[in-house]
Scaffold this active site. Sequence first.
Site, PDB file in Angstrom:
ATOM      1  N   ASP A  93       0.868  -1.167   0.000  1.00  0.00           N
ATOM      2  CA  ASP A  93       0.000   0.000   0.000  1.00  0.00           C
ATOM      3  C   ASP A  93       0.913   1.227   0.000  1.00  0.00           C
ATOM      4  OD1 ASP A  93      -2.426   1.588   0.456  1.00  0.00           O
ATOM      5  OD2 ASP A  93      -1.675   1.795   2.505  1.00  0.00           O
ATOM      6  N   ASP A 108      -0.149   5.263   1.009  1.00  0.00           N
ATOM      7  CA  ASP A 108      -0.403   6.223   2.086  1.00  0.00           C
ATOM      8  C   ASP A 108      -0.568   5.509   3.423  1.00  0.00           C
ATOM      9  OD1 ASP A 108      -0.582   8.692   0.510  1.00  0.00           O
ATOM     10  OD2 ASP A 108      -2.389   7.789  -0.340  1.00  0.00           O
ATOM     11  N   ASP A 157      -1.397  -0.799   6.107  1.00  0.00           N
ATOM     12  CA  ASP A 157      -1.441  -0.181   7.437  1.00  0.00           C
ATOM     13  C   ASP A 157      -2.825  -0.089   8.037  1.00  0.00           C
ATOM     14  OD1 ASP A 157      -2.390   3.101   7.238  1.00  0.00           O
ATOM     15  OD2 ASP A 157      -2.024   2.001   5.400  1.00  0.00           O
TER      16      ASP A 157
END
Length: 218
Positions: A7, A9, A168
């Site tokens: 991923d 951001d 995240d």
Amino acid sequence: MRAVVFDLDGTLIDSAPDIWQAANAVLTEEGLPLVSFEQSRGFIGRGARVFVERMELAVAGVNDPTRTDHLHTRFLHFYERAHENTRIYPYVAEALERLRSDGVRLGLCTNKPFAPTAAVLKHLHWADFFEAVIGGDSLPVSKPDPAPLLEVVGRMGLRLPEIAYIGDSETDSETAQRAGARFGLYTEGYRKAAPEALFHNFLFNDYRHLSDRLAQLN
């Protein structure tokens, strides 16, 4: 393991300050109340359209489809240029270089729209770093639908057992679980729930440990 898909951001970069500034630039332009940094950070994770919908609801109390479309268009205008305050998380660059030196291939699967993704990758000198890049608007669906992750894997000519996915957030965890992919949860990003409550194969809070944690999966 032949590849790691990341991923963006909240996983590789902390772009929340720039996203917040882009949001408030739109709101200022439209004469709407501004949002706080914490509000803006809480809107991140499901792509730009959902971000704008959450932002609009917070400041106006209701989503109006015509206004949402306009806010979304203006947000993307600012979003593509919002790099000044974006930072790479500690030891990410070293971790990526180590993986590449070990012969591990890299992919990127993000809900950030493709144009802002390409712009920030260019800004960070990562434009040619990832073999396959899928943004939040690259397909008709976005994460947590597993299709974007599966598309990255397919474009790399690989199978799910050959990769690990690193993210995240709740969105990334659900994506990995629905795809049937091995998943490492970076705990210093934009997650809201307790990390133990989310699907994962391992947790980590320091990119200096990533290669070792990945090796344990093998």
